[in-house]
Each structure stands twice: as structure tokens, then as C-alpha cells.
Design an enzyme around this catalytic site. Structure first.
Site, short mmCIF file in Angstrom:
data_model
loop_
_atom_site.label_atom_id
_atom_site.label_comp_id
_atom_site.label_asym_id
_atom_site.label_seq_id
_atom_site.Cartn_x
_atom_site.Cartn_y
_atom_site.Cartn_z
N ALA A 10 39.37 37.62 41.96
CA ALA A 10 39.66 39.06 41.91
C ALA A 10 39.96 39.49 40.48
O ALA A 10 40.75 40.40 40.24
CB ALA A 10 40.84 39.38 42.82
N GLY A 14 35.10 40.21 39.44
CA GLY A 14 35.24 40.28 40.90
C GLY A 14 35.73 41.63 41.38
O GLY A 14 35.17 42.22 42.31
N ASN A 120 30.92 30.76 34.57
CA ASN A 120 30.29 30.01 33.47
C ASN A 120 30.79 28.58 33.36
O ASN A 120 31.91 28.32 33.78
CB ASN A 120 30.60 30.73 32.14
N ARG A 151 20.91 43.94 28.75
CA ARG A 151 21.47 44.05 27.39
C ARG A 151 20.34 44.23 26.36
O ARG A 151 20.43 45.06 25.46
CB ARG A 151 22.26 42.78 27.06
N HIS A 175 21.76 30.64 30.52
CA HIS A 175 22.63 31.76 30.16
C HIS A 175 23.58 31.22 29.09
O HIS A 175 24.72 30.93 29.33
CB HIS A 175 23.42 32.22 31.38
O1 TXD Z 1 26.64 36.50 33.10
C1 TXD Z 1 27.48 35.87 33.67
N1 TXD Z 1 27.14 34.98 34.59
C2 TXD Z 1 28.89 36.12 33.40
C3 TXD Z 1 29.84 35.08 33.69
C4 TXD Z 1 29.33 37.37 32.90
C5 TXD Z 1 30.68 37.63 32.80
C6 TXD Z 1 31.70 36.67 33.17
N2 TXD Z 1 31.19 35.36 33.37
C7 TXD Z 1 32.10 34.32 33.89
O2 TXD Z 1 32.63 34.71 35.16
C8 TXD Z 1 33.33 34.10 33.05
O3 TXD Z 1 33.03 33.27 31.93
C9 TXD Z 1 34.24 33.42 34.05
O4 TXD Z 1 33.90 32.05 34.18
C10 TXD Z 1 33.91 34.15 35.36
C11 TXD Z 1 34.91 35.24 35.75
O5 TXD Z 1 35.05 36.18 34.74
P1 TXD Z 1 36.19 37.31 34.83
O6 TXD Z 1 36.07 38.13 33.62
O7 TXD Z 1 36.17 37.97 36.15
O8 TXD Z 1 37.49 36.38 34.72
P2 TXD Z 1 39.01 36.72 35.11
O9 TXD Z 1 39.27 38.18 34.94
O10 TXD Z 1 39.86 35.77 34.36
O11 TXD Z 1 39.10 36.39 36.66
C12 TXD Z 1 38.97 35.10 37.17
C13 TXD Z 1 39.75 35.07 38.45
C14 TXD Z 1 41.27 35.20 38.25
O12 TXD Z 1 41.76 36.29 38.99
C15 TXD Z 1 41.82 33.87 38.76
O13 TXD Z 1 43.08 34.00 39.40
C16 TXD Z 1 40.74 33.47 39.75
O14 TXD Z 1 39.53 33.81 39.09
N3 TXD Z 1 40.76 32.05 40.08
C17 TXD Z 1 40.56 31.61 41.34
N4 TXD Z 1 40.30 32.26 42.49
C18 TXD Z 1 40.15 31.51 43.61
N5 TXD Z 1 40.24 30.18 43.61
C19 TXD Z 1 40.49 29.48 42.48
N6 TXD Z 1 40.56 28.15 42.50
C20 TXD Z 1 40.66 30.20 41.28
N7 TXD Z 1 40.92 29.86 39.99
C21 TXD Z 1 40.97 30.99 39.28
#
Ligand code: TXD
Length: 307
Positions: A10, A14, A120, A151, A175
Site C-alpha cells: 500500500a 500500490g 524491482n 516516458r 527494466h
Molecule cells: O517500473 C516499475 N516496475 C517500477 C517498480 C516503477 C516504480 C516502482 N518500482 C518498484 O515497485 C520499486 O522499486 C519498489 O520495489 C516497488 C514499490 O514501490 P513504491 O514506490 O510503491 O514503494 P513504497 O512506497 O515503499 O511501498 C512499498 C510498500 C510499503 O508500504 C511496505 O510496507 C510494503 O510495500 N511491504 C510489504 N507489503 C506486504 N508484504 C510484505 N512482506 C511487505 N514488505 C514491504
């Protein structure tokens, strides 16, 4: 319409994706995060907007995977993001542990779902999801090429002062820093990009496209891009729900296509109700082919780290 999409994580991507899904009215959302209260807070905030925006969709925030049962599509965004100066590959060990845990839950609770991976390093995490869930290759795909292509289009349209809709492109490969902007598939109003933009300017824009994620990471200071990543996932979701069979670049499992086997990498695919309906093999120039194979090599190195 009883349609449910589960979004795991979230965080920035998300929650923004949840907003896009709810406010366009295409499905109800289950938002799963280990930080349960934060997720509940975001869900309440999104629900409080519903009366003003006039939709009847619902969102449930939870840390319990029982709630993802009967979801048509599951999007994995859980994981760490890059900090300034980090590559996507630097995230591999920590995110692999998270994605493995999430995938095991999906396998158990939502065995019929389609999965879109966002976390990622994207191609390696999509491969890990495929292996862990044991789902068919059609039902597991990664989001990257749709975003990278968008982009590129935005930067080209801005440079050329043309409508974005007049630019077509294809970005394939990993990517990561080795992504391949296929210039042989890049046109402006049907004309080859090389015929409308000087070589040095084009090279600069290609480089900026590859670095766009890092550019945003460094401007933010903390966290990474989320408006455009969530839009890219949204585009993939609507292609699945509406069964459009539109061709778009996604990270897909290859079994011989493009001369590669047993790996996930960005290639054009037709997306429809079954997920990846098929991989589309397009002609590439000699340079593009070798850049693509170099990109595949980079993915294989990050796969070694999780095997
Ligand atoms: O082009 C693409 N594929 C991407 C990828 C573009 C943008 C972001 N990209 C990747 O997505 C980024 O490098 C991260 O690996 C993910 C998520 O990015 P986001 O910006 O949404 O990261 P946040 O804001 O830190 O949110 C991650 C959430 C956070 O709320 C954590 O509490 C949660 O993940 N989290 C979990 N949820 C459920 N279960 C587990 N185990 C867990 N661990 C962390």
C-alpha cells in the site's frame, strides 16, 4: 459488477493504483500491507472521496491474505524502493524475500488469479513470482515496457512539439540500465524517428528515458516514481479486463522466442483476458538485437543472485 483486484503493497505505487482502479470504477480493491494501519488509513481516505466523485466501489485494507481470495488480478508492489545512487539490482536480496512470501500466499489463496509484478528488480522478481506460484506463463507478467515507452513518448513529443498520440514506440529488454529503445519501431506521424530528429538529440532523449526513473528518484530524495508506474499497471489491467488483445511491452517468460529461454524479459505481447495471449516477435536491427541480448545477460546476472 463483482470484480476484485488485490494490490499487495500500500505504498506509493500500490495506493495510487488503488485510487485509479476505484475512481475509474473498474473493480473493487483489496489492499494488503504488513503496515496494516497505514493501509487502513489510506483506504479510509480513498473511501471518503467516493461520495464526492460519485462511485460505489469499495476498498478493504488488510494484512490477512485470506482477503485476496477470488481476486481476478493481483498486483505485487510490495518491496523496497531505490535510494538516490542505487540501481534497481541493489534491491534484489531484500525484495526477493518479500516477493517469495507474497507469491506463496497468492499460490495458496488465489490460485486462479493473474499476477502483475511491479517490484524491482522487475524482470528477476517476475521470474521469481512465476517460479514460486507455479502459475502458467500466461498468468504472470511484469510491468516495465509500458512505462518506459510512455516516458520515451513524453520526452520525444515535448522535444518535437507534436501530440503524444502521434508518437509510437517500443521499449524492450530489461527494466534497468540496459533497456533497449527500439528506434526501428519508433515513429512520429508514421515517419521514422531518425528522419525527424537529429542523431545527437535522439541519443540524449534515449539516455534520459533510461535514466528517467533515477532522475525522479534523485528529485524526490526519498521514494521513486508512482504516478506513471501506476498508470502503466492500470493500462495492463484494462487490457486484461476488457480483453483488448492490445500489443504492449511487458516482461514475459520466454521459451525460445527472441532466441532466449527460461527467463523473463521485456518483449511485445498481446494482452487479453488470459493475460499474455502470446509473445509477438518483431524484427529488430542488428544493433537492437545485440543490445537486447546484452540486456538479457544483465537479467541473468540478477537471477543468479536469487537462485
Ligand atoms: O517500473 C516499475 N516496475 C517500477 C517498480 C516503477 C516504480 C516502482 N518500482 C518498484 O515497485 C520499486 O522499486 C519498489 O520495489 C516497488 C514499490 O514501490 P513504491 O514506490 O510503491 O514503494 P513504497 O512506497 O515503499 O511501498 C512499498 C510498500 C510499503 O508500504 C511496505 O510496507 C510494503 O510495500 N511491504 C510489504 N507489503 C506486504 N508484504 C510484505 N512482506 C511487505 N514488505 C514491504
Amino acid at each position: 459488477m463483482d470484480r476484485k483486484i488485490a494490490v499487495i503493497g500500500a505504498g506509493a505505487v500500490g495506493a495510487t493504483l488503488a485510487q485509479r482502479i476505484l475512481e475509474s470504477g473498474i473493480a473493487d480493491v483489496v489492499l494488503v500491507d504488513i503496515a496494516k494501519n497505514m493501509a487502513i488509513g489510506k483506504a479510509f481516505d480513498l473511501l471518503d472521496a467516493a461520495p464526492m466523485l460519485g462511485h460505489e466501489r469499495t476498498i478493504k485494507a488488510t494484512d490477512n491474505y485470506e482477503d485476496i481470495r477470488s481476486s481476478r488480478i493481483i498486483v505485487i508492489t510490495a518491496g523496497l524502493t531505490r535510494k538516490p545512487g542505487m540501481t534497481r539490482e541493489d534491491l534484489v536480496a531484500k525484495n526477493a524475500a518479500i516477493v517469495r512470501e507474497v507469491s506463496n500466499n497468492i499460490k495458496e489463496k488465489a490460485p486462479d488469479a493473474l499476477v502483475i509484478v511491479v517490484t524491482n528488480p522487475l524482470d528477476a522478481m517476475t521470474y521469481l513470482t512465476y517460479k514460486t506460484t507455479g502459475f502458467t506463463k500466461q498468468r504472470v507478467m511484469g510491468m516495465a515496457g509500458v512505462l518506459d515507452g510512455s516516458r520515451f513518448i513524453e520526452l520525444l513529443a515535448d522535444e518535437l512539439k507534436v501530440p503524444r498520440s502521434s508518437v509510437k514506440t517500443l521499449i524492450l529488454g530489461s527494466h534497468g540500465d540496459t533497456m533497449v529503445a527500439a528506434l526501428s519501431h519508433t515513429t512520429v506521424n508514421g515517419k521514422r524517428i531518425q528522419d525527424v530528429l537529429a542523431k545527437d538529440k535522439l541519443e540524449k532523449i534515449v539516455k534520459r528515458t533510461c535514466d528517467r526513473g533515477a532522475e525522479i528518484v534523485s528529485l524526490f530524495g526519498t521514494g521513486s516514481a508512482y504516478y506513471s508506474p501506476s498508470a502503466a499497471v492500470y493500462k495492463m489491467i484494462t487490457a486484461i479486463l476488457d480483453d483488448t488483445k492490445e500489443t504492449m511491452a511487458v516482461s514475459a517468460y520466454l521459451e525460445g522466442e527472441y532466441g532466449l529461454k527460461d527467463m523473463y524479459i521485456g518483449v511485445p505481447c498481446r494482452i487479453g483476458k488470459n493475460g499474455i495471449e502470446n509473445v509477438v516477435e518483431v524484427d529488430l536491427s542488428t544493433d537492437e538485437k545485440s543490445a537486447f541480448l546484452k540486456s538479457a545477460q544483465a537479467i541473468k546476472s540478477s537471477l543468479e543472485l536469487i537462485k
